[in-house]
Each structure stands twice: as C-alpha cells, then as structure tokens.
Design a protein around this motif. Structure first.
Motif, mmCIF file in Angstrom:
data_model
loop_
_atom_site.group_PDB
_atom_site.id
_atom_site.type_symbol
_atom_site.label_atom_id
_atom_site.label_comp_id
_atom_site.label_asym_id
_atom_site.label_seq_id
_atom_site.Cartn_x
_atom_site.Cartn_y
_atom_site.Cartn_z
ATOM 1 N N ARG A 145 8.885 12.067 9.270
ATOM 2 C CA ARG A 145 7.497 11.636 9.156
ATOM 3 C C ARG A 145 6.959 11.708 7.728
ATOM 4 O O ARG A 145 6.034 10.987 7.371
ATOM 5 C CB ARG A 145 6.619 12.497 10.073
ATOM 6 N N TYR A 146 7.517 12.583 6.922
ATOM 7 C CA TYR A 146 7.015 12.726 5.557
ATOM 8 C C TYR A 146 7.597 11.674 4.611
ATOM 9 O O TYR A 146 7.205 11.590 3.445
ATOM 10 C CB TYR A 146 7.329 14.119 5.007
ATOM 11 N N ALA A 147 8.527 10.854 5.097
ATOM 12 C CA ALA A 147 9.142 9.836 4.250
ATOM 13 C C ALA A 147 8.325 8.543 4.297
ATOM 14 O O ALA A 147 7.858 8.119 5.351
ATOM 15 C CB ALA A 147 10.566 9.564 4.714
ATOM 16 N N ASN A 148 8.136 7.940 3.140
ATOM 17 C CA ASN A 148 7.502 6.630 3.063
ATOM 18 C C ASN A 148 8.569 5.558 3.243
ATOM 19 O O ASN A 148 9.694 5.700 2.751
ATOM 20 C CB ASN A 148 6.831 6.434 1.700
ATOM 21 N N PHE A 149 8.207 4.484 3.916
ATOM 22 C CA PHE A 149 9.168 3.406 4.145
ATOM 23 C C PHE A 149 8.450 2.075 4.095
ATOM 24 O O PHE A 149 7.386 1.908 4.687
ATOM 25 C CB PHE A 149 9.870 3.564 5.497
ATOM 26 N N LEU A 150 9.008 1.137 3.353
ATOM 27 C CA LEU A 150 8.433 -0.196 3.246
ATOM 28 C C LEU A 150 9.535 -1.214 3.489
ATOM 29 O O LEU A 150 10.525 -1.255 2.767
ATOM 30 C CB LEU A 150 7.828 -0.416 1.850
ATOM 31 N N ALA A 176 3.112 -2.285 -8.288
ATOM 32 C CA ALA A 176 2.612 -0.950 -7.969
ATOM 33 C C ALA A 176 2.192 -0.206 -9.229
ATOM 34 O O ALA A 176 1.120 0.406 -9.279
ATOM 35 C CB ALA A 176 3.673 -0.158 -7.205
ATOM 36 N N TYR A 177 3.023 -0.246 -10.264
ATOM 37 C CA TYR A 177 2.691 0.426 -11.526
ATOM 38 C C TYR A 177 1.548 -0.284 -12.237
ATOM 39 O O TYR A 177 0.715 0.359 -12.875
ATOM 40 C CB TYR A 177 3.927 0.510 -12.417
ATOM 41 N N GLN A 178 1.503 -1.598 -12.122
ATOM 42 C CA GLN A 178 0.418 -2.367 -12.731
ATOM 43 C C GLN A 178 -0.919 -2.065 -12.057
ATOM 44 O O GLN A 178 -1.931 -1.818 -12.729
ATOM 45 C CB GLN A 178 0.715 -3.862 -12.619
ATOM 46 N N ASP A 179 -0.928 -2.065 -10.730
ATOM 47 C CA ASP A 179 -2.175 -1.852 -9.995
ATOM 48 C C ASP A 179 -2.773 -0.479 -10.264
ATOM 49 O O ASP A 179 -3.999 -0.302 -10.237
ATOM 50 C CB ASP A 179 -1.938 -2.021 -8.486
ATOM 51 N N LEU A 180 -1.916 0.500 -10.509
ATOM 52 C CA LEU A 180 -2.390 1.863 -10.755
ATOM 53 C C LEU A 180 -2.727 2.101 -12.229
ATOM 54 O O LEU A 180 -3.156 3.196 -12.596
ATOM 55 C CB LEU A 180 -1.329 2.869 -10.293
ATOM 56 N N ASP A 238 0.815 -1.214 0.000
ATOM 57 C CA ASP A 238 0.000 0.000 0.000
ATOM 58 C C ASP A 238 0.848 1.263 0.000
ATOM 59 O O ASP A 238 0.556 2.218 -0.727
ATOM 60 C CB ASP A 238 -0.933 -0.005 1.214
ATOM 61 N N SER A 239 1.889 1.291 0.825
ATOM 62 C CA SER A 239 2.718 2.500 0.905
ATOM 63 C C SER A 239 3.460 2.747 -0.401
ATOM 64 O O SER A 239 3.608 3.893 -0.839
ATOM 65 C CB SER A 239 3.715 2.388 2.066
ATOM 66 N N LEU A 240 3.917 1.688 -1.057
ATOM 67 C CA LEU A 240 4.602 1.840 -2.340
ATOM 68 C C LEU A 240 3.629 2.319 -3.409
ATOM 69 O O LEU A 240 3.953 3.202 -4.209
ATOM 70 C CB LEU A 240 5.242 0.517 -2.758
ATOM 71 N N ARG A 241 2.447 1.753 -3.410
ATOM 72 C CA ARG A 241 1.435 2.163 -4.384
ATOM 73 C C ARG A 241 1.098 3.643 -4.207
ATOM 74 O O ARG A 241 0.950 4.387 -5.185
ATOM 75 C CB ARG A 241 0.186 1.303 -4.222
ATOM 76 N N SER A 242 0.998 4.078 -2.968
ATOM 77 C CA SER A 242 0.712 5.481 -2.686
ATOM 78 C C SER A 242 1.852 6.384 -3.155
ATOM 79 O O SER A 242 1.621 7.458 -3.728
ATOM 80 C CB SER A 242 0.479 5.673 -1.186
ATOM 81 N N PHE A 243 3.086 5.929 -2.946
ATOM 82 C CA PHE A 243 4.254 6.702 -3.383
ATOM 83 C C PHE A 243 4.269 6.849 -4.904
ATOM 84 O O PHE A 243 4.493 7.936 -5.439
ATOM 85 C CB PHE A 243 5.533 6.018 -2.906
ATOM 86 N N VAL A 244 4.038 5.742 -5.615
ATOM 87 C CA VAL A 244 4.048 5.772 -7.079
ATOM 88 C C VAL A 244 2.937 6.676 -7.608
ATOM 89 O O VAL A 244 3.140 7.466 -8.533
ATOM 90 C CB VAL A 244 3.899 4.351 -7.649
ATOM 91 N N GLU A 245 1.765 6.586 -6.989
ATOM 92 C CA GLU A 245 0.647 7.427 -7.428
ATOM 93 C C GLU A 245 0.956 8.904 -7.235
ATOM 94 O O GLU A 245 0.645 9.732 -8.102
ATOM 95 C CB GLU A 245 -0.612 7.049 -6.658
ATOM 96 N N SER A 246 1.596 9.244 -6.132
ATOM 97 C CA SER A 246 1.930 10.643 -5.855
ATOM 98 C C SER A 246 3.114 11.127 -6.673
ATOM 99 O O SER A 246 3.346 12.333 -6.775
ATOM 100 C CB SER A 246 2.244 10.820 -4.360
ATOM 101 N N GLN A 285 8.465 13.821 -2.983
ATOM 102 C CA GLN A 285 8.152 12.488 -2.484
ATOM 103 C C GLN A 285 9.457 11.756 -2.170
ATOM 104 O O GLN A 285 10.436 11.873 -2.907
ATOM 105 C CB GLN A 285 7.354 11.677 -3.517
ATOM 106 N N LEU A 286 9.456 11.016 -1.072
ATOM 107 C CA LEU A 286 10.643 10.261 -0.675
ATOM 108 C C LEU A 286 10.211 8.905 -0.135
ATOM 109 O O LEU A 286 9.303 8.814 0.688
ATOM 110 C CB LEU A 286 11.432 11.012 0.410
ATOM 111 N N MET A 287 10.878 7.860 -0.612
ATOM 112 C CA MET A 287 10.569 6.517 -0.124
ATOM 113 C C MET A 287 11.807 5.641 -0.149
ATOM 114 O O MET A 287 12.680 5.792 -0.999
ATOM 115 C CB MET A 287 9.467 5.862 -0.967
ATOM 116 N N ALA A 288 11.853 4.700 0.787
ATOM 117 C CA ALA A 288 12.898 3.679 0.808
ATOM 118 C C ALA A 288 12.236 2.313 0.927
ATOM 119 O O ALA A 288 11.235 2.160 1.628
ATOM 120 C CB ALA A 288 13.865 3.907 1.959
ATOM 121 N N ILE A 289 12.795 1.338 0.232
ATOM 122 C CA ILE A 289 12.323 -0.048 0.295
ATOM 123 C C ILE A 289 13.482 -0.918 0.756
ATOM 124 O O ILE A 289 14.595 -0.829 0.226
ATOM 125 C CB ILE A 289 11.816 -0.538 -1.068
#
Length: 309
Positions: free
Chosen positions: A131-136, A163-167, A25-33, A111-115
């Motif tokens: 807090r503004y960073a996404n993390f999975l 993530a790209y497929q679902d969106l 979910d967090s990755l999907r949200s990051f990709v969408e944003s 947008q910032l995320m780490a996997i």
C-alpha cells in the motif's frame, strides 16, 4: 518483434503530445516527496535509458541520483530506508522488474514507485500488495513497442520531465513542437561512409547522455554495429588511440546540446579528416534538448539500418 521499426517511429510525435497531457498526479507526488532524498532509478533494456534520464533530472535538483539495472539493485546490501527508488518498465511483466520491485518493497525505502506503459500487468497486481508503494500505469496510444523501445521510452521520459517541470524543480519548458519531422535526417553528413564502419565512437556530454545510452542499446540489440561510448573529455584520456590504430574501421557520432557546443566543436575539429563523422545536435538546453536528441537518434537508427540493408 513483428512490428516494422519505421511504423513505430512514425508514431513518436503522437505519443509525445499524448504524454504532455496524461495524468501524472501520483508521479508528481512521488517526485515532490523524493526531492530531498537520494534516488535509485531502475530499468533494463530500453527502460535503462529512461532511468538515465530520471537520474539526470533528480541530480539537476542538487540531490545524488544513480541509474542502475535490476541486477545492480539486487546487489545492494546496504540499507535502503533513507533512499527513494523508481522502477521503470514498458510491459511490467519481465522477471527482472518483478523481482526488483519485490526486493525494493521489502527493503522499505522512504519512497517507492513504479511506472509502466501497459495497464493490467503482473507488476500492477504485485504493486497492490504494498500500500505504501506508488504505481502509475497507462496504455500509450501507439500500443506495445516492437523489438526496440520507442514510444514507451518517449512517453516515460516526457512524463518524468513534466513532473519535475510542474514542481519547479528544474528550469525548462516542454513545447508541443519538439519532435522532429521525419525528413530532418537528410542533413546527416557522411552517413554512407559511416555505415560501412564496424565500430562507432559516440561522443556526448551532459544532457546528451540518455541519447548516447539509447544509441548503444539500439545498435547492439539490432546488431547494427559496435558502439564505444565516451563523454568529450574522457575521450581525450587515451580513448582517441583507438582511432589511431583502427581508424579505417571506425566512425564517430557526436551528440551535442548547447551546453557542450564549444568542447564538442573543438574535439571534432581535432579528429583525422579520413574519419567519417555524423553530428546530431539540438538547439535546446537541458531536458528539452535531451528529449529531442533521443528522438533524433531513433530516426538515425532507422536510416543506419536501411543503409546497412
């Protein structure tokens, strides 16, 4: 470093099937944003292959994207506030990824995320400070990789594609039967003559890029041979001269998806007959083909390593 490579790749199918169902979910949200932003995908070692895949996926939506190493990220001196940054790591504990995350967070990108494929890592603790960073993070069923990136890489690339497929940002569909069976590599032609060569020219195009980059990484890290990378057209701009001068020491590996089948076939047909050639192909287009090629070259590394003793 103590894990046998063969035991690692025997787990690829299980890892892939697990990644098809893992919560993202967090990755999907990051990709969408991030879909309207340029993307920097950051990785080192085996994770750099995943960064190449992330960049290709993002470019396929029509946005500018670039795969870079941690040092390249730290070398950027222009403002990053209008960008999206994705950091990819297997263990989340090496100094490069920790420093990169700090630098990225302080740069305040849009947008910032780490996997990370291991939970409770130093990177996980650091991410909580922003807090503004996404993390999975998650623990893959195969546990930690050995010396070469294998299951962690398949897991990250699979969830990125999902993530790209679902969106609906790309037109492809991942299938459960994508990972080849171990015995498929019996079809490799000219393998024994090829492994005697010191230099390997790896030709690729489009969605074959992640597999090509990973092949270079694994051959170098395992000291199996020297790799020269070139896409099929750039090879024609002078790089073929290497075969003319060092053909007795060189072999060619051609990676092929349906998108570049015509140019790949025409290029390989022009190569001298005394140059050993191995062709590794997939019937799948796009990201699906990229994943299959990636797993096939992992098997190829196994066979090449065994053939070289």
């Amino acid at each position: 470093m103590g894990k046998p490579y063969v035991s690692e790749i025997q787990k690829l199918k299980g890892t892939y099937l697990w990644a098809l169902k893992a919560p993202i979910d967090s990755l999907r949200s990051f990709v969408e944003s991030s879909q309207d932003l340029p993307l920097f995908a950051v990785g080192s070692g085996g994770s750099l292959t995943a960064a190449h895949m992330a960049a290709l996926l993002h470019e396929n939506t029509g946005m500018i994207s670039k795969s870079i190493t941690p040092l390249q990220l730290l070398s950027i001196r222009t403002p990053l506030r209008k960008t999206s940054i994705l950091l990819l790591t297997a263990g989340g504990r090496n100094s490069d990824i920790i420093t990169s995350f700090k630098y990225a967070a302080m740069s305040e990108p849009r947008q910032l995320m780490a996997i990370c494929t291991r939970s409770k890592s130093p990177l996980s603790d650091l991410a909580k400070e922003f807090r503004y960073a996404n993390f999975l993070d998650f623990n893959i069923p195969s546990s930690k990789d050995g010396f070469l990136a294998t299951n962690s890489l398949v897991a990250i690339i699979t969830i990125l594609c999902r993530a790209y497929q679902d969106l609906g940002l790309t037109h492809f569909k991942l299938t459960p039967n994508l990972i080849p069976e171990e015995g498929f590599y019996n079809c490799f032609n000219n393998l024994h003559s090829l492994v005697e060569r010191k230099t390997w020219v790896v030709l690729y195009g489009g969605w074959g890029q992640p597999a090509a980059m990973d092949l270079e990484s694994k051959f170098t890290e395992a000291a199996l041979g020297q790799i020269q990378l070139a896409d099929y057209r750039n090879f024609a701009h002078g790089r073929h001269h290497w075969l003319a001068k060092h053909g007795e020491q060189t072999g060619v590996i051609g990676l092929m998806t349906p998108e570049e089948e015509e140019i790949a076939t025409k290029t390989i047909e022009l190569l001298p007959e005394d140059i050993p050639i191995v062709q590794i192909s997939t019937p799948h287009s796009g990201p699906v083909g990229a994943i299959e090629l990636l797993t096939k070259i992992m098997y190829f590394v196994k066979v090449a390593g065994e053939a070289k003793g």
